[in-house]
Write a protein that holds these residues in place. Sequence first.
Motif, mmCIF file in Angstrom:
data_model
loop_
_atom_site.group_PDB
_atom_site.id
_atom_site.type_symbol
_atom_site.label_atom_id
_atom_site.label_comp_id
_atom_site.label_asym_id
_atom_site.label_seq_id
_atom_site.Cartn_x
_atom_site.Cartn_y
_atom_site.Cartn_z
ATOM 1 N N VAL A 232 -4.990 20.218 -1.858
ATOM 2 C CA VAL A 232 -3.600 19.883 -2.190
ATOM 3 C C VAL A 232 -3.514 19.266 -3.579
ATOM 4 N N ALA A 233 -4.323 18.234 -3.833
ATOM 5 C CA ALA A 233 -4.287 17.592 -5.146
ATOM 6 C C ALA A 233 -4.671 18.602 -6.218
ATOM 7 N N GLY A 234 -3.881 18.658 -7.258
ATOM 8 C CA GLY A 234 -4.129 19.607 -8.341
ATOM 9 C C GLY A 234 -3.363 20.893 -8.201
ATOM 10 N N HIS A 235 -3.037 21.280 -6.964
ATOM 11 C CA HIS A 235 -2.284 22.528 -6.749
ATOM 12 C C HIS A 235 -0.826 22.244 -6.408
ATOM 13 N N TYR A 236 -0.601 21.262 -5.564
ATOM 14 C CA TYR A 236 0.749 20.960 -5.077
ATOM 15 C C TYR A 236 1.393 19.901 -5.963
ATOM 16 N N HIS A 237 2.689 20.047 -6.182
ATOM 17 C CA HIS A 237 3.456 19.067 -6.962
ATOM 18 C C HIS A 237 4.419 18.342 -6.023
ATOM 19 N N PRO A 238 4.403 16.989 -6.018
ATOM 20 C CA PRO A 238 5.289 16.259 -5.104
ATOM 21 C C PRO A 238 6.766 16.500 -5.372
ATOM 22 N N ASP B 35 0.826 -1.208 0.000
ATOM 23 C CA ASP B 35 0.000 0.000 0.000
ATOM 24 C C ASP B 35 0.861 1.259 0.000
ATOM 25 N N TRP B 36 1.665 1.424 -1.040
ATOM 26 C CA TRP B 36 2.573 2.558 -1.114
ATOM 27 C C TRP B 36 2.852 2.867 -2.580
ATOM 28 N N CYS B 37 3.439 4.043 -2.813
ATOM 29 C CA CYS B 37 3.913 4.428 -4.144
ATOM 30 C C CYS B 37 4.853 5.616 -3.971
ATOM 31 N N VAL B 38 5.496 6.013 -5.043
ATOM 32 C CA VAL B 38 6.311 7.228 -5.066
ATOM 33 C C VAL B 38 5.686 8.179 -6.083
ATOM 34 N N PRO B 39 4.832 9.093 -5.649
ATOM 35 C CA PRO B 39 4.188 10.007 -6.596
ATOM 36 C C PRO B 39 5.202 10.976 -7.200
ATOM 37 N N THR B 40 5.065 11.210 -8.482
ATOM 38 C CA THR B 40 5.992 12.120 -9.173
ATOM 39 C C THR B 40 5.273 13.196 -9.981
ATOM 40 N N THR B 41 3.935 13.143 -10.035
ATOM 41 C CA THR B 41 3.165 14.152 -10.756
ATOM 42 C C THR B 41 2.010 14.617 -9.879
ATOM 43 N N ARG B 42 1.399 15.731 -10.248
ATOM 44 C CA ARG B 42 0.224 16.210 -9.511
ATOM 45 C C ARG B 42 -0.897 15.172 -9.548
ATOM 46 N N ALA B 43 -1.061 14.519 -10.716
ATOM 47 C CA ALA B 43 -2.137 13.538 -10.851
ATOM 48 C C ALA B 43 -1.962 12.377 -9.878
ATOM 49 N N ASP B 44 -0.734 12.077 -9.493
ATOM 50 C CA ASP B 44 -0.482 10.965 -8.582
ATOM 51 C C ASP B 44 -1.019 11.222 -7.178
ATOM 52 N N LEU B 45 -1.347 12.476 -6.856
ATOM 53 C CA LEU B 45 -1.863 12.796 -5.526
ATOM 54 C C LEU B 45 -3.362 12.532 -5.408
ATOM 55 N N ALA B 46 -4.026 12.315 -6.524
ATOM 56 C CA ALA B 46 -5.460 12.035 -6.491
ATOM 57 C C ALA B 46 -5.699 10.754 -5.692
#
Length: 346
Positions: A218-224, A188-199
Amino acid sequence: MFDEAASRLAPLLDEGSGPTAARTAVLAVCAGDRSWTTGLARPGETPPPPTARFLTYSITKTIAAAAALRLAGQGAIDLDAPLDRWLPDFAPAARLTLADLLSHRAGLYNYGGMPKYHAAVRAGEEPWTEDEFLIRCRADEPFAPPGQQFSYSNIGYLLVKRLLERASGLSFAALLERELFGPLGLTDWCVPTTRADLAGLHLAPSPYLGGDGPPVPVAGHYHPGWVSHGVVAATALDTARLLHGLFTTDLLAPRLAARMTESWPVPGQMRGRPWVEPGYGLGLMVERDPQAGPCWGHTGGGPGCTPTAYHVPGPVPLTIAVFTDGEDGDQAEWMVMEAADALRSR
């Protein structure tokens, strides 16, 4: 005993005040070979599901350090060798070691106090590249000799990530899967690298991003990518299981687990936080006071959540993670320590 730990946290959640205080949280506990997790909430709020995934923010430093120790145990890298073999494009590398970077004793600047950094994040801009981070933080101009002075630096861990990818030939995510999450059976994990990955992540609207205005989603505004060293997203339970596994399984050789927890004092006082005698090891915040500790782990913080995870050694080793939807690190740390106290007294 797990229910008692959860009940002890309810007042701390209810007492939170101000725009950064948490309204909900997930508690995860590993005790010996047992584990348990639940969602918590203030009256009138809906608890998050235990399967909710959060950004772990600076707990990623512990994860990166553990991956580095795994490679060191295989002889692929040397914790105490100059870094110029792996970072020939970084001028100070010949004077630094990996242990210096992991313990925040490399004398490197950070971007936490840079107004331009915060303005760019709040404005929703694209993140700086790794090289831009290094240039803007004057990383090639250390302000202190290595190994002599503690100074928390995300830039140091940006270099750790770069070294790990070069030494392994893998992406950061692939390396973590091979060395840590895979061997422990954690999914249950991942390494988000784009804004879309925060959805789909559990991230409350952020007072930090809102500045003087209302909280911002946060999602859509913040970039990981604004976390320069990379950031893992995970459930509280998988994070607790990973930290627990570092000290209760053969994932790390005993000498490396001991090296990870060997700490140096962190100067100054941490007002409002539960630390009595704070120290820092290799990717771990360590309580050095013998009565308050021992315990070690990490606190993270950023837009939309505050993750904390700490390990308490003993006859029945404990690991407690509290992931909140607030941006108040003091509150989250006190919740972890309250749960630890409840469980240790059983």
